[in-house]
Motif scaffolding. Structure first.
Motif, short mmCIF file in Angstrom:
data_model
loop_
_atom_site.label_atom_id
_atom_site.label_comp_id
_atom_site.label_asym_id
_atom_site.label_seq_id
_atom_site.Cartn_x
_atom_site.Cartn_y
_atom_site.Cartn_z
N PRO A 1 0.82 -1.22 0.00
CA PRO A 1 0.00 0.00 0.00
C PRO A 1 0.85 1.27 0.00
N GLN A 2 2.01 1.23 0.65
CA GLN A 2 2.88 2.40 0.70
C GLN A 2 3.39 2.77 -0.69
N GLU A 3 3.58 1.78 -1.55
CA GLU A 3 4.04 2.06 -2.92
C GLU A 3 2.99 2.86 -3.69
N VAL A 4 1.73 2.49 -3.51
CA VAL A 4 0.64 3.21 -4.17
C VAL A 4 0.54 4.61 -3.57
N ALA A 5 0.64 4.71 -2.26
CA ALA A 5 0.54 6.01 -1.59
C ALA A 5 1.63 6.96 -2.07
N ARG A 6 2.84 6.46 -2.30
CA ARG A 6 3.93 7.32 -2.77
C ARG A 6 3.62 7.89 -4.16
N VAL A 7 3.02 7.06 -5.02
CA VAL A 7 2.66 7.55 -6.36
C VAL A 7 1.59 8.63 -6.25
N VAL A 8 0.59 8.40 -5.42
CA VAL A 8 -0.47 9.39 -5.24
C VAL A 8 0.10 10.68 -4.66
N ALA A 9 0.99 10.55 -3.66
CA ALA A 9 1.61 11.75 -3.07
C ALA A 9 2.40 12.52 -4.13
N PHE A 10 3.11 11.80 -4.98
CA PHE A 10 3.83 12.45 -6.08
C PHE A 10 2.87 13.21 -6.99
N LEU A 11 1.76 12.56 -7.36
CA LEU A 11 0.81 13.21 -8.26
C LEU A 11 0.18 14.46 -7.63
N LEU A 12 0.08 14.48 -6.32
CA LEU A 12 -0.47 15.64 -5.62
C LEU A 12 0.57 16.74 -5.43
N SER A 13 1.82 16.43 -5.68
CA SER A 13 2.90 17.39 -5.45
C SER A 13 3.12 18.28 -6.67
N ASP A 14 3.85 19.37 -6.43
CA ASP A 14 4.21 20.27 -7.54
C ASP A 14 5.16 19.59 -8.51
N TRP A 15 5.85 18.56 -8.10
CA TRP A 15 6.79 17.85 -8.97
C TRP A 15 6.09 17.23 -10.16
N SER A 16 4.80 16.99 -10.05
CA SER A 16 4.06 16.34 -11.14
C SER A 16 3.18 17.34 -11.89
N SER A 17 3.51 18.60 -11.81
CA SER A 17 2.64 19.63 -12.39
C SER A 17 2.39 19.46 -13.89
N GLY A 18 3.25 18.77 -14.58
CA GLY A 18 3.06 18.56 -16.01
C GLY A 18 2.30 17.29 -16.35
N ILE A 19 1.83 16.58 -15.35
CA ILE A 19 1.13 15.31 -15.59
C ILE A 19 -0.37 15.52 -15.39
N SER A 20 -1.12 15.29 -16.43
CA SER A 20 -2.58 15.34 -16.35
C SER A 20 -3.15 14.49 -17.47
N GLY A 21 -4.19 13.76 -17.15
CA GLY A 21 -4.81 12.87 -18.13
C GLY A 21 -4.09 11.54 -18.24
N ALA A 22 -3.21 11.26 -17.31
CA ALA A 22 -2.41 10.04 -17.37
C ALA A 22 -3.05 8.89 -16.60
N HIS A 23 -2.66 7.71 -16.99
CA HIS A 23 -3.05 6.49 -16.28
C HIS A 23 -1.76 5.86 -15.78
N LEU A 24 -1.64 5.72 -14.47
CA LEU A 24 -0.43 5.16 -13.88
C LEU A 24 -0.75 3.85 -13.17
N PRO A 25 -0.41 2.72 -13.78
CA PRO A 25 -0.55 1.45 -13.08
C PRO A 25 0.57 1.35 -12.03
N VAL A 26 0.20 0.97 -10.84
CA VAL A 26 1.18 0.71 -9.78
C VAL A 26 0.96 -0.76 -9.42
N ASP A 27 1.49 -1.63 -10.27
CA ASP A 27 1.13 -3.04 -10.18
C ASP A 27 2.29 -4.01 -10.36
N ARG A 28 3.51 -3.49 -10.34
CA ARG A 28 4.69 -4.35 -10.51
C ARG A 28 4.58 -5.22 -11.77
N ALA A 29 4.02 -4.67 -12.82
CA ALA A 29 3.85 -5.34 -14.12
C ALA A 29 2.83 -6.48 -14.09
N GLN A 30 1.90 -6.43 -13.15
CA GLN A 30 0.83 -7.43 -13.12
C GLN A 30 -0.02 -7.30 -14.38
#
Length: 108
Positions: free
Chosen positions: A71-100
């Motif tokens: 769960p922490q791996e998913v939370a880190r991705v969400v936290a990144f998307l909420l941060s200013d570091w991801s300001s250029g990302i919109s409309g994206a689909h990010l699988p956090v599934d270890r290639a499942q």
């Protein structure tokens, strides 16, 4: 699994469409798709405890990395998307599934 895949596809498309619609207002929209997660007391944890052979088969068949997502791996991705570091990302689909890469936790 078919219904899950169709619903998930619709959610991903909705996020992309909303990103375009709401972008002019400075609103970003992204979709995050977690893979199977090992959460204490939940499905995969119970299977691991109650039926280790079935769990090992699931991991061997569906999880190329050899482990479910934490769960922490998913939370880190969400936290990144909420941060200013991801300001250029919109409309994206990010699988956090270890290639499942499966439409449901049960595979295809």
């Amino acid at each position: 699994p078919v219904q899950y895949g169709v619903a998930k596809s619709a959610q991903i498309q909705l996020a992309a469409s909303l990103a375009r619609e709401l972008g002019p207002d400075g609103i970003r929209v992204n979709a995050v798709s977690p893979g199977s997660m090992l959460i204490p007391g939940r499905r995969w944890d119970r299977m691991r405890r109650d039926d280790p052979e079935a769990y090992a088969g699931f991991v061997a068949t569906e999880l190329p990395s050899g482990a479910p997502v934490a769960p922490q791996e998913v939370a880190r991705v969400v936290a990144f998307l909420l941060s200013d570091w991801s300001s250029g990302i919109s409309g994206a689909h990010l699988p956090v599934d270890r290639a499942q890469n499966a439409p449901s936790p049960d595979g295809y």
